[in-house]
Design an enzyme around this catalytic site. Structure first.
Site, short mmCIF file in Angstrom:
data_model
loop_
_atom_site.label_atom_id
_atom_site.label_comp_id
_atom_site.label_asym_id
_atom_site.label_seq_id
_atom_site.Cartn_x
_atom_site.Cartn_y
_atom_site.Cartn_z
NE ARG A 29 4.74 1.80 -0.22
CZ ARG A 29 5.75 1.53 0.40
NH1 ARG A 29 6.92 1.93 0.05
NH2 ARG A 29 5.46 1.08 1.85
CD GLU A 46 9.21 -12.10 -8.81
OE1 GLU A 46 8.53 -11.39 -7.97
OE2 GLU A 46 10.58 -12.29 -8.98
CG HIS A 94 15.92 -38.41 -2.44
ND1 HIS A 94 16.26 -39.72 -2.00
CD2 HIS A 94 17.16 -37.82 -2.62
CE1 HIS A 94 17.33 -39.80 -1.77
NE2 HIS A 94 18.02 -38.84 -2.49
CD GLU A 111 16.44 -14.15 -7.47
OE1 GLU A 111 15.71 -14.50 -6.51
OE2 GLU A 111 15.98 -13.16 -8.06
CE LYS A 148 13.23 -12.03 -10.12
NZ LYS A 148 13.74 -11.78 -8.90
CB CYS A 154 -1.08 0.13 1.14
SG CYS A 154 -1.86 -1.14 1.22
CE LYS A 173 11.89 -3.01 -6.07
NZ LYS A 173 12.17 -4.49 -6.44
CD1 TRP A 199 -0.12 -6.54 -3.18
CD2 TRP A 199 -0.33 -7.01 -0.90
NE1 TRP A 199 0.12 -7.63 -2.89
CE2 TRP A 199 0.04 -8.40 -1.67
CE3 TRP A 199 -0.51 -6.98 0.60
CZ2 TRP A 199 0.14 -9.40 -1.09
CZ3 TRP A 199 -0.30 -8.48 1.10
CH2 TRP A 199 -0.23 -9.43 0.44
CG ASN A 235 1.90 0.89 4.04
OD1 ASN A 235 1.49 -0.30 4.04
ND2 ASN A 235 2.89 1.41 4.43
N GLY A 236 -0.30 -0.74 6.20
CA GLY A 236 0.07 -1.58 7.50
C GLY A 236 -1.01 -2.38 7.69
#
Ligand code: F6R
Length: 606
Positions: free
Chosen positions: A26, A486, A502, A479, A483, A2, A601, A72, A98-99
């Site tokens: 955000r 996402e 396994h 990573e 990438k 947010c 982000k 968000w 925001n929070g």
């Protein structure tokens, strides 16, 4: 998560919309704006992107003062009803937040009993009603009553129709900046929004609350006393970059990696040696370290896991890498002999901040690897090291990750020297390899771009892609998988190559793409054995290796060749084609590359 902004000055709406566009990284589930006009608050909200809100704001009257939000979603669906601002019962207060308010359901039940009707499922709406309930003419007094009732984190922007040219704010464990500029006065979740108008801003501290007028910022600390805070210079990492000739920030930032790594290395290498100003350990005190922890989230965790391998190799200190979200609730035994290295691009990730606080509580020394100056983690860590990647805008990290890796190599080298594990010649060889990374990254990016663009055509329709590797190739595989998933939404998994048999190998079918990262030196032939196993099950294998091993890999299928490097620094090279592949795959699929769905982000909620 947010983004909030408030403005009071001349014509609020254009400033607020421009700010929201910059804050959209955000969160982009919904956006909304509220202004004061003719003694009342007027509000417009839209589900989805700021571009939808932009088309709707003509409905608002002219106003000098307003607050705005990009969301968000945490509490309640990402629809218009739950979009901020939230308005109090009689319409006198509007709030953007925001929070997370952790005790919102208790507060809501109480308020409902008292006759406050709720229109949304959000935690934020309780704040608007509480302010109204506690209001008797002074907004700051209403805040003094209300804020102690809230458990959790917040950065709040508040409008009150009775003070139409003021914006009120409050902060607890969420970032907020305030500044009076020649264009008007602002509050903003991110200082980069302010860089077009000013070079200085107040970075508010947890517990601060107050108000901005057109000409002043008035700040009270948590105990209610008026305080004066120093204005901080806005830095390089605050400056909002333009996309320039690139179609997306992600591609631009991939291409900026040589510079990000070079600037980071330059800051910490002097006369051919790693140099850290006021490093917390010397030859004597480093001997007291019993274990080192490296902690982060997402890509920063992958950097931490790479660090575990590198630190153990170069220092002989036992190391563990942990997800911050696990570390904070299942902490290992910590004390003054167990320093914790926390890695975070933003320095605002809620779980990483909590891990930092926990480590401090247990007397562990905290060292943070950060990219954004003035962030919460900078103010709370015992010691900070900054990557100089500059502002990263794409939600999927690339250049900040690469800069984190290079700083980790430098820290490990420095500590390896202090412990005596590294002799002069090993130290010199590895340092040389770090210093040559910018050139090698540049060459890998240029040479492999076309190959990855082409490979993306055959990956884009895959149902499942596997990435395998051993040693430091394994976090690189993690990573790479992150990438790809996402930004292109293709299901991708990273498996430690030796673990395939396994369980995960049961998912390998004819033509399943398996990308084998095999740059890590001593495990090269072991990984090739695993490549043979998946080939026997029909997999389509693509090996990422360096030119010295190209021949062995060619026997198995396609090869992506990166420049030869010392095994310690190889993760920095093998990730380059993987970033490009993810980018081009997402491009072919028409995905929203810089703002992938459901993500944000800066993850300021746990
Ligand atoms: C993935 C990505 C995220 C972040 C994670 C931590 O591309 O960017 O996984 O790495 O959210 O963020 P910071 O580094 O800001 O703590």
């Amino acid at each position: 998560m947010c983004g909030i902004i408030g403005y009071t000055g001349t014509n609020a709406v254009p400033y607020l919309i421009k700010g929201l566009e910059m804050l959209e990284y955000r969160g982009y589930d919904s956006a909304g704006i509220a202004v004061t006009a003719k003694g009342a608050i007027q509000c417009v909200k839209r589900e989805g992107r700021v571009s939808r809100l932009r088309k709707a704001v003509d409905a608002l009257p002219f106003s000098s003062t307003g607050i705005a939000h990009t969301r968000w979603a945490t509490h309640g669906k990402p629809d218009e009803t739950n979009a901020h601002p939230h308005i109090s019962k009689s319409g006198i207060f509007a709030v953007v937040h925001n929070g997370i308010i952790e005790n919102f359901s208790v507060l809501r039940t109480q308020l409902e009993k008292e006759g406050y009707a709720f229109t949304s499922q959000t935690d934020t709406e309780v704040i608007a009603h509480l302010l109204e309930k506690n209001y008797s003419g002074s907004v700051t007094d209403a805040m003094r009553e209300t804020l102690p009732l809230l458990e959790g984190s917040y950065a709040l922007g508040i409008l009150c129709s009775e003070y139409p040219e003021n914006i009120y704010f409050a902060v607890r464990s969420s970032p907020l900046t305030a500044s009076v500029t020649p264009d008007g006065a602002f509050i903003s979740s991110d200082p980069s929004v302010l860089t077009s108008y000013t070079k200085k801003a107040y970075r508010l501290k947890s517990g601060d609350f107050g108000r901005i007028t057109k000409t002043a910022v008035e700040i009270f600390s948590a105990d209610g006393k008026r305080v004066k805070r120093d204005e901080a210079e806005l830095s390089e990492s605050d400056i909002n970059a333009e996309k320039g000739e690139f179609p997306h920030y992600m591609l631009k930032e991939i291409y900026e990696q040589p510079e990000a790594v070079l600037n980071t290395c330059r800051a910490y290498i002097r006369s051919g040696e790693v140099f850290f100003n006021s490093f917390p350990f010397d030859k004597k005190s480093i001997k007291k370290i019993s274990r080192l922890y490296l902690v982060g989230c997402g890509s920063a965790y992958h950097a931490a896991l790479t660090g575990k391998y590198v630190f153990e190799l170069l220092t002989d200190i036992p190391c563990e890498a942990a997800f911050a979200s696990e570390f904070r609730y299942s902490p290992p035994p910590l004390d003054s002999s167990t320093p914790v290295i926390l890695i975070s691009q933003s320095g605002e990730t809620a779980d990483t901040i909590a891990a930092l606080r926990l480590a401090k509580e247990k007397s562990a020394h905290t060292l943070s690897v950060l990219n954004v100056r003035g962030c919460t983690m900078e103010s709370e860590s015992d010691c900070c090291f900054f990557t100089l990647a500059g502002k990263e805008t794409a939600v999927a990290t690339t250049k900040a990750y690469s800069a984190q890796l290079s700083l980790i190599y430098l820290l490990a080298l420095h500590m390896g020297k202090l412990t005596g594990k590294l002799n002069g010649s090993e130290y010199g060889i590895i340092l040389e390899s770090v210093m040559s990374l910018p050139d090698r990254i540049r060459s890998a990016t240029g040479v492999l771009d076309a190959q990855m663009r082409n490979l993306a055509k055959s990956i884009k329709d895959a149902g499942n892609v596997f990435f395998i590797g051993r040693g430091t190739d394994y976090p690189a595989a993690m990573e790479a998988a992150l990438k790809l998933k996402e930004v292109s939404y293709i299901k991708s998994d990273a498996v430690a190559a030796g673990e395939l048999k396994h369980g995960s190998i049961s998912l390998i079918e004819k033509d399943t793409p398996v990308i084998a990262l095999c740059c890590g030196g001593k495990t090269f032939f072991k990984t090739l054995s695993n490549v043979r196993e998946v080939i026997s099950r029909g997999a389509r294998v693509i090996c990422v290796t360096d030119s010295s091993h190209k021949k062995e890999c060619s026997a198995f299928g396609e090869v992506i060749t990166v420049p030869v490097s010392h095994p310690v620094t190889a993760p920095s090279l093998e990730i380059i084609p993987m970033q490009l592949l993810s980018y081009y795959t997402a491009l072919l699929k028409g995905c929203d590359i810089d703002k992938p769905r459901n993500l944000a982000k800066s993850v300021t909620v746990e």
